[in-house]
Design an enzyme around this catalytic site. Structure first.
Site, short mmCIF file in Angstrom:
data_model
loop_
_atom_site.label_atom_id
_atom_site.label_comp_id
_atom_site.label_asym_id
_atom_site.label_seq_id
_atom_site.Cartn_x
_atom_site.Cartn_y
_atom_site.Cartn_z
N CYS A 42 -9.07 -37.63 -18.47
CA CYS A 42 -9.39 -38.88 -19.15
C CYS A 42 -8.53 -40.02 -18.62
CB CYS A 42 -9.13 -38.76 -20.66
SG CYS A 42 -10.05 -37.47 -21.49
N ASP A 102 3.44 -76.35 1.06
CA ASP A 102 2.16 -76.87 0.57
C ASP A 102 2.37 -78.08 -0.33
OD1 ASP A 102 -0.90 -76.12 0.02
OD2 ASP A 102 0.03 -76.63 -1.91
#
Length: 493
Positions: free
Chosen positions: A38, A443
């Site tokens: 599971c 940037d």
């Protein structure tokens, strides 16, 4: 980091008792008394601790003789974040296996791509995942088969072929072994499927770990979309896909608990690869809790994270395509970059048919772009040189960009090319190669946001401050970019 979490029994028990979905895909619970495995969030009442054992992969569970739980469907868990946040041999191998390399080229092909012997690859995968490359690829084939069985009406022989099985018998045996149902029983249980042709459209649900903020993720893809290759239509990001056996068109729609995926393929054998590349583009296997917890340790970043947690890094389905587009976007506006790319697409891309919208082409291959007359490119001479050198290196194989790329080595190779500075190399590392720690201190948007927040705004000082954000600096960039009013930060209406 939760590497090897399956060995920490107490942590695994706590996750299972609390049914914590954040750990789905990190480890699997195998139940000794029932023979099933599971996901940690399985809704069934957990068994007694002495009846549980924990394994690192679905393949390891299957190899140990456990069958997938029919209730929680552990084989459909998000992938482990480990494989997209690491650059070592095992992580690179897992990315290649997800991209279908073992099914296409076998274990020798996988090893050749990685630069190791098949025995070395096998040994390291077994040590960390409890399964070798063949077992891992088999588990992936089983999941692909389940998707096709449950969501289409394709004949079972076609499903077997499309999922990568060598024979119908191997397909039947694997499905029975993994799911404890025959393929026909699996289809009946799912409602029978809808009869479609082999080129039909599949409707899938792509899971992710919550939270997921779709704004900058889909906003970035939509705002930078190259006409003819990508579009935003009816609440979905749509694009063409160049795939190993053919091509496809995908529509991806953000939903509260999954990403809706509508996928049309010319060859169903490309299903696994198409899903893998879409998941990678949307960064769906990320662990947002680990990322956000780390970034919150900076008091100036914490308010951004708290306001809109779960930001992902918008990536790509094609690394070479992104590198070309990064060069086209050097020192020009987003609109200009889209215009440059659209011209190349119209002139050199492969035409496709899209009855549902405005997609017209696949993005050109490096080989086709290498044949472009440089004088026909409407860009400065220095950028023409950058463009022609890049596509030439990609076309002749002296530069390789892929899921198996070594991030540091590839970044250095990019920086050695004419016209490649740190910004171009790092944006390719971040969005094409998938380096979660790629950073863009030069940037303009990052520097502006840093200054407004009170962070250092010079590249050197900001890089020093960002040391505390590692290994998630690419995600910090997304939070910093999101302070701007640029369309990349907003989900289109």
């Amino acid at each position: 980091m939760r590497n090897g979490m399956h060995t920490d029994r107490e942590r695994c028990l706590r996750a299972v008792r609390s049914k914590d979905a954040r750990f789905d895909g990190w480890f699997y619970t195998a139940v000794l008394t029932t023979g099933i495995y599971c996901r940690p969030s399985c809704p069934v009442v957990p068994p007694k601790p002495e009846n549980m054992t924990f394994l690192p992969s679905a393949a390891a569970c299957q190899q140990a003789g456990f069958r997938a739980c029919k209730r929680c469907r552990p084989d459909t868990s998000p992938g482990s974040p480990e494989w997209n946040q690491r650059a070592d041999l095992v992580a690179r191998a897992m990315r290649l296996i997800a991209d279908g390399v073992v099914d296409r080229d076998g274990v020798p092909g996988l090893a050749a791509r990685l630069g190791y012997s098949a025995r070395q690859v096998e040994r390291q995968l077994l040590a960390e995942l409890g399964a070798g490359p063949l077992a891992l690829a088999r588990a992936q084939r089983a999941q692909t088969a389940r998707v096709l069985v449950e969501t289409t009406g394709l004949p079972m022989a076609d499903v077997a072929f499309a999922a990568g099985f060598a024979s119908v018998r191997a397909f039947n045996d694997t499905v029975r072994e993994v799911f404890a149902l025959s393929p026909t029983e699996l289809r009946t249980r799912a409602g029978g499927g809808t009869r479609v042709a082999s080129t039909g459209t599949l409707h899938l649900r792509l899971p992710f770990r919550a939270p997921l903020n779709p704004d900058n993720l889909f906003g970035h893809l939509a705002a930078t979309a190259v006409p003819g290759v990508e579009e935003w239509r009816a609440g979905a990001y749509r694009r063409t896909l160049r795939l190993p056996y053919g091509h496809g068109v995908v529509a991806l729609t953000p939903r509260p608990d999954h990403i809706g995926c509508r996928l049309t393929l010319t060859d169903p054998r490309d299903l696994t690869v198409a899903i893998s590349r879409c998941r990678r583009m949307l960064d769906l296997d990320a662990d947002p809790v680990a990322v956000d917890d780390q970034l919150r340790t900076d008091p100036l970043l914490a308010p951004l994270v708290d306001k809109a947690p779960g930001r992902r890094v918008p990536r790509t389905v094609d690394e070479a395509e992104f590198a070309v587009r990064a060069v086209l976007g050097q020192q020009v506006s987003t609109a200009a970059a889209r215009t440059h790319a659209a011209r190349l697409v119209t002139a050199h891309g492969d035409p496709v048919d899209d009855p549902e919208g405005g997609l017209t082409h696949l993005f050109p291959t490096p080989e086709s772009l290498a044949a472009v007359d440089p004088d026909s490119l409407a860009m400065p001479r220095t950028r023409r040189t950058t463009f022609t050198t890049l596509v030439g290196r990609l076309a002749d194989g002296t530069l390789h960009l892929g899921v198996d790329s070594d991030w540091s080595e590839t970044r250095a190779r990019l920086l050695s090319l004419p016209g490649f500075g740190p910004w171009t190399a790092d944006v390719i590392a971040m969005r094409a190669l998938g380096d979660p720690d790629a950073f863009l201190p030069t940037d303009l948007g990052v520097r502006r946001a840093a200054g407004e927040l009170g962070l250092p705004s010079t590249p050197a000082a900001l890089t020093a401050r960002a040391t505390a954000w590692r290994p998630w600096r690419a995600y910090a960039v997304q939070y910093l970019w999101a302070t701007d009013s640029h369309p990349i930060n907003f989900l289109p209406g």
